[in-house]
Motif scaffolding. Structure first.
Motif, PDB file in Angstrom:
ATOM      1  N   ASN A   1       0.900  -1.015  -0.100  1.00 54.65           N
ATOM      2  CA  ASN A   1       0.047   0.093  -0.079  1.00 54.65           C
ATOM      3  C   ASN A   1       0.777   1.336   0.101  1.00 54.65           C
ATOM      4  O   ASN A   1       0.674   2.213  -0.696  1.00 54.65           O
ATOM      5  CB  ASN A   1      -1.051  -0.063   1.080  1.00 54.65           C
ATOM      6  CG  ASN A   1      -1.878  -1.122   1.074  1.00 54.65           C
ATOM      7  OD1 ASN A   1      -2.318  -1.614  -0.065  1.00 54.65           O
ATOM      8  ND2 ASN A   1      -2.626  -1.489   2.254  1.00 54.65           N
ATOM      9  N   ALA A   2       1.929   1.138   0.777  1.00 51.98           N
ATOM     10  CA  ALA A   2       2.943   2.557   0.958  1.00 51.98           C
ATOM     11  C   ALA A   2       3.491   2.616  -0.643  1.00 51.98           C
ATOM     12  O   ALA A   2       3.609   3.482  -1.158  1.00 51.98           O
ATOM     13  CB  ALA A   2       3.878   2.113   1.966  1.00 51.98           C
TER      14      ALA A   2
ATOM     15  N   ASN B   1       2.047   1.690  -3.454  1.00 50.47           N
ATOM     16  CA  ASN B   1       1.223   2.255  -4.123  1.00 50.47           C
ATOM     17  C   ASN B   1       1.022   3.528  -3.991  1.00 50.47           C
ATOM     18  O   ASN B   1       0.621   4.554  -4.980  1.00 50.47           O
ATOM     19  CB  ASN B   1      -0.291   1.345  -4.142  1.00 50.47           C
ATOM     20  CG  ASN B   1      -0.107  -0.026  -4.488  1.00 50.47           C
ATOM     21  OD1 ASN B   1       0.881  -0.363  -5.304  1.00 50.47           O
ATOM     22  ND2 ASN B   1      -0.820  -0.962  -4.051  1.00 50.47           N
ATOM     23  N   GLU B   2       0.809   4.106  -2.905  1.00 51.94           N
ATOM     24  CA  GLU B   2       0.565   5.646  -2.543  1.00 51.94           C
ATOM     25  C   GLU B   2       1.816   6.513  -3.396  1.00 51.94           C
ATOM     26  O   GLU B   2       1.690   7.284  -3.908  1.00 51.94           O
ATOM     27  CB  GLU B   2       0.798   5.723  -0.898  1.00 51.94           C
ATOM     28  CG  GLU B   2      -0.591   5.322  -0.329  1.00 51.94           C
ATOM     29  CD  GLU B   2      -0.654   5.382   1.016  1.00 51.94           C
ATOM     30  OE1 GLU B   2       0.315   6.270   1.638  1.00 51.94           O
ATOM     31  OE2 GLU B   2      -1.848   5.175   1.841  1.00 51.94           O
ATOM     32  N   LEU B   3       3.305   5.764  -3.010  1.00 48.09           N
ATOM     33  CA  LEU B   3       4.306   6.557  -3.715  1.00 48.09           C
ATOM     34  C   LEU B   3       4.201   6.405  -5.008  1.00 48.09           C
ATOM     35  O   LEU B   3       4.590   7.604  -5.790  1.00 48.09           O
ATOM     36  CB  LEU B   3       5.531   5.838  -3.084  1.00 48.09           C
ATOM     37  CG  LEU B   3       6.677   6.283  -3.539  1.00 48.09           C
ATOM     38  CD1 LEU B   3       7.005   7.985  -3.282  1.00 48.09           C
ATOM     39  CD2 LEU B   3       8.054   5.534  -3.292  1.00 48.09           C
TER      40      LEU B   3
ATOM     41  N   HIS C   1       1.406   6.459  -6.766  1.00 50.60           N
ATOM     42  CA  HIS C   1       0.284   7.364  -7.274  1.00 50.60           C
ATOM     43  C   HIS C   1       0.878   8.646  -7.246  1.00 50.60           C
ATOM     44  O   HIS C   1       0.462   9.454  -8.191  1.00 50.60           O
ATOM     45  CB  HIS C   1      -0.773   7.141  -6.200  1.00 50.60           C
ATOM     46  CG  HIS C   1      -1.800   8.096  -6.376  1.00 50.60           C
ATOM     47  ND1 HIS C   1      -2.671   7.790  -7.584  1.00 50.60           N
ATOM     48  CD2 HIS C   1      -2.549   9.048  -5.747  1.00 50.60           C
ATOM     49  CE1 HIS C   1      -3.712   8.764  -7.452  1.00 50.60           C
ATOM     50  NE2 HIS C   1      -3.490   9.562  -6.462  1.00 50.60           N
ATOM     51  N   GLU C   2       1.539   9.388  -5.930  1.00 50.38           N
ATOM     52  CA  GLU C   2       2.107  10.268  -6.186  1.00 50.38           C
ATOM     53  C   GLU C   2       3.023  10.722  -7.275  1.00 50.38           C
ATOM     54  O   GLU C   2       2.937  11.729  -7.917  1.00 50.38           O
ATOM     55  CB  GLU C   2       2.931  10.549  -4.729  1.00 50.38           C
ATOM     56  CG  GLU C   2       2.158  10.727  -3.501  1.00 50.38           C
ATOM     57  CD  GLU C   2       2.871  10.876  -2.264  1.00 50.38           C
ATOM     58  OE1 GLU C   2       4.104  10.778  -2.546  1.00 50.38           O
ATOM     59  OE2 GLU C   2       2.136  10.751  -1.195  1.00 50.38           O
TER      60      GLU C   2
END
Length: 560
Positions: free
Chosen positions: A354-355, A357-359, A361-362
């Motif tokens: 998830n982390a 994926n967030e990175l 995404h950014e």
């Protein structure tokens, strides 16, 4: 007293039936059940032979000796089915196939039971002797057939057996079969085949052979633990898997707990299961959740439950607890199977994913912003590539490229079009008197004035210096003249501020027009570029004619 004897026999039959039911439908393997059935068939022959010999004679002796031979009739099919299961070919035995396989044995047993016309066994009235008829040999023939097929399967399996334990148990069954066969042959030779032997002088060799074979096989099976393979495998699997397994009965008593769970919780088999103690020993963070979990499974015995809990031992661990009902053959719950699966690594992996994926995404957002900037830059570059940097109208390269397509389509479909070419009168004098900056302002102001009177589909381009071109699609010679007049008037009345001192300048333009009113008559040109060059030559000639005739005027030419 006949009814008392039959009552006693009924009791024995009921007890034997209950014994068979317990072992046939209990929690045993199919191989266990098949062997127990074979063992019961072993039991029938000596038991009824003994009963028959204890009878004083007559009709009842005939019943019991028939019962003994009924068991002997089923010995062959019993051994064949046992052989099939023992050698791992149980997939062959289906209900229909089993019925076909057992048909000879069943027919033989029926012949013994019903004894039609005394063709199996009869009593000689004069001497009272019991003698066998022709159906006796049918029983012997089917028995020999079944035992021969069983022996062939066992011999084949011994040759092909891949593991030593499998070969050992198969050899044990084969030796037992040959032992029974040997004792049976000896029995026929010693006691003869024409009577039951109830008249005296009978040696029970077949009974002894059956007992010896059973003792040999039971000893070998117990020593080799061949039938315990599934239970051993189940126990080993339970103790080696990383998931904790807890089995509870319907009264919440611990029936089984594997090694992994016992290490974590110190549970003991036979104790009453206590969720509070489990929560304390496993150091479960949310005790209320685990207590509610086990309370719900007690209240709703048919349902399946799942819960994720956090355990704090040396380090935080995440465990998924699943509880499923254990049902009997009637689908009634008789207990619970509770599993404890450590999902810490999976949980950490999910969090890390998830982390990431967030990175990602950014970074995707940043890339999208960069792409938008690049898109804007590309559009700006494209605009700069087709427009004139000073006036903002299209440049000569764009005009020529568009005209190649527009003229081709117009000539193909026979639509009229016109080209206007205009030049600012005495523009050099403006540059000489006021400077090039004022000249640039005049060029831009002239373009703005011309744009205001053009139509949406008209194309205005700077052809070079102070010379401009307008392409007028779907425009005849007369229509082009009207457009040119509007352009001339707009420029002439356009006063432009060119300095801080309030200096204004107005200019005039000379216009040359060339028109194609009937493109079909002009014909499709072989070379479009040369045709366009010819159009510009004509428009330029008309422009210079307007300048020569005094400027600030329009000269219109028609090619076709």
């Amino acid at each position: 007293m006949a009814w008392e004897m039959w009552l006693e026999f009924a009791v024995v039959a009921v007890l034997l039936g209950l014994f068979f039911y317990m072992f046939a439908f209990g929690s045993l393997t199919r191989l266990h059940r098949v062997y127990i059935i074979l063992h019961i068939i072993f039991l029938i022959w000596p038991m009824f032979q003994f009963i028959a010999r204890t009878m004083p004679g007559g009709r009842f002796q005939l019943y019991y000796i028939s019962a003994a031979y009924t068991g002997l009739s089923l010995l062959g099919i019993g051994w064949l089915v046992f052989t099939i299961f023992l050698t791992g070919q149980s997939y062959v035995v289906r209900r229909r196939r089993l019925l076909v396989l057992a048909l000879p044995a069943l027919l033989s047993a029926a012949a013994v039971v019903f004894n039609p016309g005394g063709r199996f066994l009869k009593i000689t009235e004069s001497s009272g002797r019991h003698e066998f008829g022709p159906l006796y040999w049918t029983v012997i023939a089917q028995l020999i057939l079944y035992l021969s097929v069983s022996l062939a399967i066992l011999v084949y399996t011994v040759r092909k057996a891949g593991t030593r334990p499998h070969r050992k148990i198969t050899v044990t069954a084969m030796n037992g079969l040959m032992g029974v066969a040997a004792f049976g042959i000896a029995d026929r030779f010693v006691n003869g085949s024409g009577s039951t032997g109830l008249d005296g002088g009978y040696i029970p060799l077949l009974s002894a052979g059956l007992a010896a074979a059973a003792l040999y096989m039971v000893h070998a099976i117990a020593r080799q633990r061949a039938f315990d393979l599934i239970q051993i495998a189940q126990r080993d699997v339970m103790n080696t898997i990383p998931t904790g397994i807890l089995v509870l009965d319907e009264h919440n008593v611990i029936v089984e707990a594997n090694r992994m769970l016992r290490k974590l919780s110190h549970l003991r088999i036979g104790d009453k299961f206590n969720p509070d103690e489990l929560a304390e020993r496993m150091q479960i963070a949310d005790k209320e959740a685990i207590l509610a979990f086990f309370k719900a499974q007690q209240e709703r015995k048919q349902d399946r439950f799942e819960l994720e809990i956090a355990v704090y031992a040396d380090s935080p661990r995440y465990i998924v607890v699943q509880s499923v009902p254990i049902r009997n053959q009637r689908r009634t719950p008789i207990g619970r199977l509770v599993s404890f699966q450590d999902v810490t690594e999976l949980r950490l992996l999910i969090e890390e994913t998830n982390a990431q994926n967030e990175l990602l995404h950014e970074r995707n957002i940043e890339l999208m912003e960069i792409q938008e900037e690049l898109s804007r830059a590309n559009k700006k570059l494209e605009h700069m590539a087709v427009t004139d940097g000073l006036t903002g109208c299209f440049n000569r390269r764009y005009l020529l490229r568009q005209l190649e397509r527009e003229v081709t389509v117009s000539m193909e479909y026979g639509t009229p079009f016109s080209i206007i070419m205009f030049d600012i009168d005495l523009f050099k004098a403006i540059n000489d008197n006021h400077g090039h900056l004022v000249g640039d302002t005049v060029l831009k102001g002239t373009v703005e004035a011309v744009r205001e009177v053009l139509r949406a589909g008209d194309i205005l381009a700077r052809f070079g210096g102070e010379e401009f071109t307008v392409y007028l699609p779907h425009t005849t010679r007369e229509q082009a003249a009207l457009v040119a007049e509007r352009i001339k008037e707009a420029v002439q009345h356009n006063e432009m501020n060119v300095g801080d001192a309030g200096l204004t300048v107005s200019v005039t333009i000379s216009i040359g027009i060339v028109s194609i009113d009937d493109a079909a008559q002009a014909g499709k040109p072989e070379d479009v570029k040369k045709f366009i060059d010819k159009l510009f030559e004509e428009a330029d000639a008309a422009l210079y004619e307007a300048k020569y005739n005094g400027r600030n005027r329009i000269v219109n030419r028609k090619l076709a």
